[in-house]
Structures are given as structure tokens and as C-alpha cells.
Design an enzyme around this catalytic site. Sequence first.
Site, PDB file in Angstrom:
ATOM      1  N   GLU A  44     -21.104 117.215  16.062  1.00 31.70           N
ATOM      2  CA  GLU A  44     -20.673 117.594  14.716  1.00 31.70           C
ATOM      3  C   GLU A  44     -21.494 116.881  13.646  1.00 31.70           C
ATOM      4  O   GLU A  44     -21.727 115.675  13.719  1.00 31.70           O
ATOM      5  CB  GLU A  44     -19.195 117.251  14.476  1.00 31.70           C
ATOM      6  CG  GLU A  44     -18.767 117.624  13.056  1.00 31.70           C
ATOM      7  CD  GLU A  44     -17.376 117.161  12.664  1.00 31.70           C
ATOM      8  OE1 GLU A  44     -16.958 117.477  11.520  1.00 31.70           O
ATOM      9  OE2 GLU A  44     -16.705 116.488  13.467  1.00 31.70           O
ATOM     10  N   ASP A 109     -18.269  99.112  11.615  1.00 32.41           N
ATOM     11  CA  ASP A 109     -18.579  99.128  10.183  1.00 32.41           C
ATOM     12  C   ASP A 109     -18.160  97.791   9.584  1.00 32.41           C
ATOM     13  O   ASP A 109     -17.017  97.363   9.749  1.00 32.41           O
ATOM     14  CB  ASP A 109     -17.824 100.282   9.503  1.00 32.41           C
ATOM     15  CG  ASP A 109     -18.130 100.382   8.011  1.00 32.41           C
ATOM     16  OD1 ASP A 109     -19.094  99.738   7.549  1.00 32.41           O
ATOM     17  OD2 ASP A 109     -17.405 101.109   7.307  1.00 32.41           O
ATOM     18  N   ASP A 111     -18.183  95.831   5.882  1.00 30.69           N
ATOM     19  CA  ASP A 111     -18.367  96.080   4.454  1.00 30.69           C
ATOM     20  C   ASP A 111     -18.208  94.778   3.674  1.00 30.69           C
ATOM     21  O   ASP A 111     -17.256  94.028   3.887  1.00 30.69           O
ATOM     22  CB  ASP A 111     -17.346  97.114   3.965  1.00 30.69           C
ATOM     23  CG  ASP A 111     -17.706  97.673   2.607  1.00 30.69           C
ATOM     24  OD1 ASP A 111     -17.784  96.888   1.640  1.00 30.69           O
ATOM     25  OD2 ASP A 111     -17.917  98.901   2.499  1.00 30.69           O
TER      26      ASP A 111
END
Length: 406
Positions: A44, A109, A111
Site C-alpha cells: 500500500e 518512530d 520524535d
Amino acid sequence: MPSAEIDVSPEVMLTFYRRLYPFKTIFNWLNHEHAPSRLFTHREFAFTLQGDVYLRYQSFNNADELKKQVCQLNPTRFEIGPVYSARPRDKKTIRAGAFSPQVRELVFDIDMTDYDPIRTCCKDAGICKKCWGFIAAAVHVIDSAIRDEFGYEKLIWVYSGRRGIHLWISDKEAMELTDQQRKSLVGWLTAIHPTAKESSKKPNFRFGGKLPPSLQNALQYLKTIFGELILTEQDCFESEEGYEELLQYISDSRTVESLRTKWEDSPSRSSEDKWNDLLRIASSRPNLIPALEDVIIQYTYPRLDAEVSKHRNHLLKAPFCIHPKTGRVCVPLDVTSIDKFDPEGVPTVGQLLQELDAIGREEGAAISHSDWEKTSLKPYVDLLDRHSQGLMDEVRKEKRKDDVSW
């Protein structure tokens, strides 16, 4: 930064996609082979278009099809998702139970905003060389843990373009992990929950008074960077608010009051001085050592966005996209030089197009589909190409084994 460097207008983005974006490199990385496989054809892609229109469940047969669609849609960015049981573009024609995510890179991830409660140099969207130290420390800890504890080897770290970093793990076993297995793995690596509101209550990292092996291993490294990062560059305990946070870790009230009085009377004492005050006390009171270790972990251990890692159907921004706020490219990074990385030194789309213009004027060169080779983007593309070559070599080895077994 000059305004030309942060121009991410549709015209600029279209030129970037046509001339600079390394579609073939992305294909090789995701596909693990030169000939298209389900790892790409059933993958996808999701596009964010001008005006924040979001287009999901896109899929393509090869790199050329992906490039054609990207240039036609001219998205502000695009994201990569899992490999499904059927082609995502056929989703509407497939019964719901027959369409599900099968495999997907294990992703992480980190941040910078999750470090806002402790960093002192920047806030919110800001990031500089100093606070990059938190990200670098996180990379060292997570990279080592993934390799040493889980045995995965196919890791690539990608700067997010603004204030964070992503990890993509492409080992076959990692890609086949179920959602529950991913949740367990990230739970093992998580010590600090950045989504929870920071409070004055000290964290509990210990079980039966001892650190778990994962934290004990990380602590050995974190001790080596705590002084420079937390005491010198961030000077986290210099202010009253800062040293009061530190004192929360000390359970003995007499020690706390003694230190508080000393620090109030000498407001010029640096974080390093205050930490040394604590170390002197701990040298004669070993029961304080666990508290100091907890401080080191709380201030330097990676702060993971666990939700990103738990689910196979999670989408993550593709490498080499342009961050719309900074104009910087989301570039792959070499973990061995992560400490020297400067987020403000990353090429911007404006800079890259200026480089192309300069080359064109000098050489009178015709437009090429791999013009990135002539710009400062080249070393980053080369890095992902080398990583992809390792993935393709692995597939070839597996195929040879299968051939021999027959």
C-alpha cells in the site's frame, strides 16, 4: 534560511519528483529483488495531495508506475504501508475478510517533541545540533538492542525532515511478526511513555529492586553520554525547576533539604556541579546509586512512539519525501556517524534544484531521470542502494538454498 530554500510549491515538487526522486532505489528497497514481487505489487502507498486530501490503498506493478502516478498526483508527501493479501488498488472489489495486511517492515518512530519536558535548547518543532544528541542516543540504544537482543541486521534509519527519525527493519522474520509480537517487542524496549503526562512522581524502572537486562545494557552506554548531553549542553539542572525535578529522585528527605539549601544559596552552580554534589554523597551512601541511575535513564533513554510499531497496517512517510515545513529531504542516515549528523545541514529541495540549474548551465546537460547523481542527494541515495543490495543478496541466497534442496 533563505526563502528560496523552503519553497515547496507544486511546481517545485513536480520538478523534484520528475528529476530527483529515486524511485528505482525505493522499489529495490521494498521489493528485495529486481523483478517485481508481491512485496511491491501488493504494497500500500498513500498520498497526501494539495489541500490535505488523503488518498489510500494505492498500489503499483513497478517503479515506473509509481513514478507516473506520483508525477500525475504531485503529492506533498507519500507514505508506505504493509503488503496485503491482495493488491490494495483492488480493495473495493474484494470481500472484507480476504483483504488483510500480511507482512510489513518493523518500524520505530522517535520524535524530538517527546523530549520537550527535559530539553532546554529548543521547544516544539525546533531542533538543533544540541538536542539532536537525544535522537543520537536513542539511535545507539535501539540499534544495539535490535541487533544484539533480537538478531535483526537489515536496519535503515531515516531522518524525518524536521524533528525526528524513523527506523525500518527489513529482516524476513521481522517483517512477518504479528501485531501481538510487535506489541511485545516494543513493550520490551519501552521504559518511558512519552504520551503520558510528565509528573513529579519518579519513574519505577526496577523489578525487585533490579533493572531489567534491557535497561542494564543501555545504562552502560547512557552513562558515557549523560555528562555532555544533560549536564553540559542542556544544563538541565541549572534552574530551580530543573534541580527540583532532580531532587524528586532522592528518597531521603534530609539529603534533599541539605542539597536544596546549598543550591538556593549558590544559584550560580551549574548542573555539573550539582550532579557532583550528589555523587559525593553517593560515594559514602551506596543506596543512592540506584536513584542516580534512574535519573540517567529518565533523561537519556529513548522515547518511542509505541503505536507506530505495534500494527502492521501503520503507514510511515517514505524516505526522500520533502518535509513541507522545512523543505528538507527525509534522508537515510549512517548509524556509525549519527552523532555528527546536523539536521540543519540536510539538503533542501530548493538547494537541490539550484544545484541542478548550476550543472545545467555549466554542461548544457539534458534532463535525466537520475539527476540526483549530480547533486548532494547522491550519498544518501547510495546509502539506501547499498542497504537494498544486502536485502537482494539475502533473497538470492535463499533461492539458491531452495534450488539445492530440490
